[in-house]
Scaffold this motif. Sequence first.
Motif, PDB file in Angstrom:
ATOM      1  N   LEU A 144       0.836  -1.201   0.000  1.00 44.74           N
ATOM      2  CA  LEU A 144       0.000   0.000   0.000  1.00 44.74           C
ATOM      3  C   LEU A 144       0.874   1.256   0.000  1.00 44.74           C
ATOM      4  N   PHE A 145       1.909   1.278   0.853  1.00 37.49           N
ATOM      5  CA  PHE A 145       2.837   2.410   0.855  1.00 37.49           C
ATOM      6  C   PHE A 145       3.498   2.561  -0.512  1.00 37.49           C
ATOM      7  N   LYS A 176      -6.885   7.164  -5.360  1.00 42.03           N
ATOM      8  CA  LYS A 176      -7.919   7.583  -4.403  1.00 42.03           C
ATOM      9  C   LYS A 176      -8.225   6.440  -3.432  1.00 42.03           C
ATOM     10  N   GLN A 177      -8.350   5.211  -3.959  1.00 47.20           N
ATOM     11  CA  GLN A 177      -8.598   4.034  -3.115  1.00 47.20           C
ATOM     12  C   GLN A 177      -7.441   3.788  -2.149  1.00 47.20           C
ATOM     13  N   MET A 224      -5.245   3.904   3.282  1.00 46.58           N
ATOM     14  CA  MET A 224      -4.188   4.384   4.176  1.00 46.58           C
ATOM     15  C   MET A 224      -4.792   5.183   5.336  1.00 46.58           C
ATOM     16  N   LYS A 225      -5.778   5.997   5.032  1.00 52.60           N
ATOM     17  CA  LYS A 225      -6.420   6.794   6.080  1.00 52.60           C
ATOM     18  C   LYS A 225      -7.116   5.884   7.090  1.00 52.60           C
ATOM     19  N   ASN A 231       0.541   3.384  13.124  1.00 54.95           N
ATOM     20  CA  ASN A 231       0.367   2.900  14.503  1.00 54.95           C
ATOM     21  C   ASN A 231       1.356   3.513  15.493  1.00 54.95           C
ATOM     22  N   GLY A 232       1.677   4.775  15.326  1.00 55.28           N
ATOM     23  CA  GLY A 232       2.615   5.426  16.239  1.00 55.28           C
ATOM     24  C   GLY A 232       4.077   5.129  15.951  1.00 55.28           C
TER      25      GLY A 232
END
Length: 122
Positions: free
Chosen positions: A12-13, A60-61, A66-67, A90-91
């Motif tokens: 995803l990244f 966009k997906q 990611m959000k 996650n911090g």
Amino acid sequence: MMTRLSKEQIQLFEKAIYLPLLLIVLEKDTIIIQESNIKLKDPYVTLIDEVMKKIQLQLKQVKIEMKQQKMKLHKLKQDESFTMYAFLFNGYEEHHNYFNPRLRNKVNELLIHYLVNKNNTA
């Protein structure tokens, strides 16, 4: 380097890295075609526009996913050889270095994929 990220999160990244690069290449190519001496420019520009729409939808997906997973990407630095990105999740924050020729090769591979496989996504 050990990572806390799953394979899916890394993918995803990486989509968040590659898809915008792909759009930049296509935007530049559109300008080059429009300014060129090619007799029939419209078919090429239309093809690029269609591909860009598909990539924009996919991007966009990616941003929505990611959000939802509280993931953020930041480009930290770039030189002639490498581009470093910060993957925030996650911090945690991880820095990932990408060899610029690898980025270019992957964008090239994706461009071929999008131009040849009109119905598929990467």
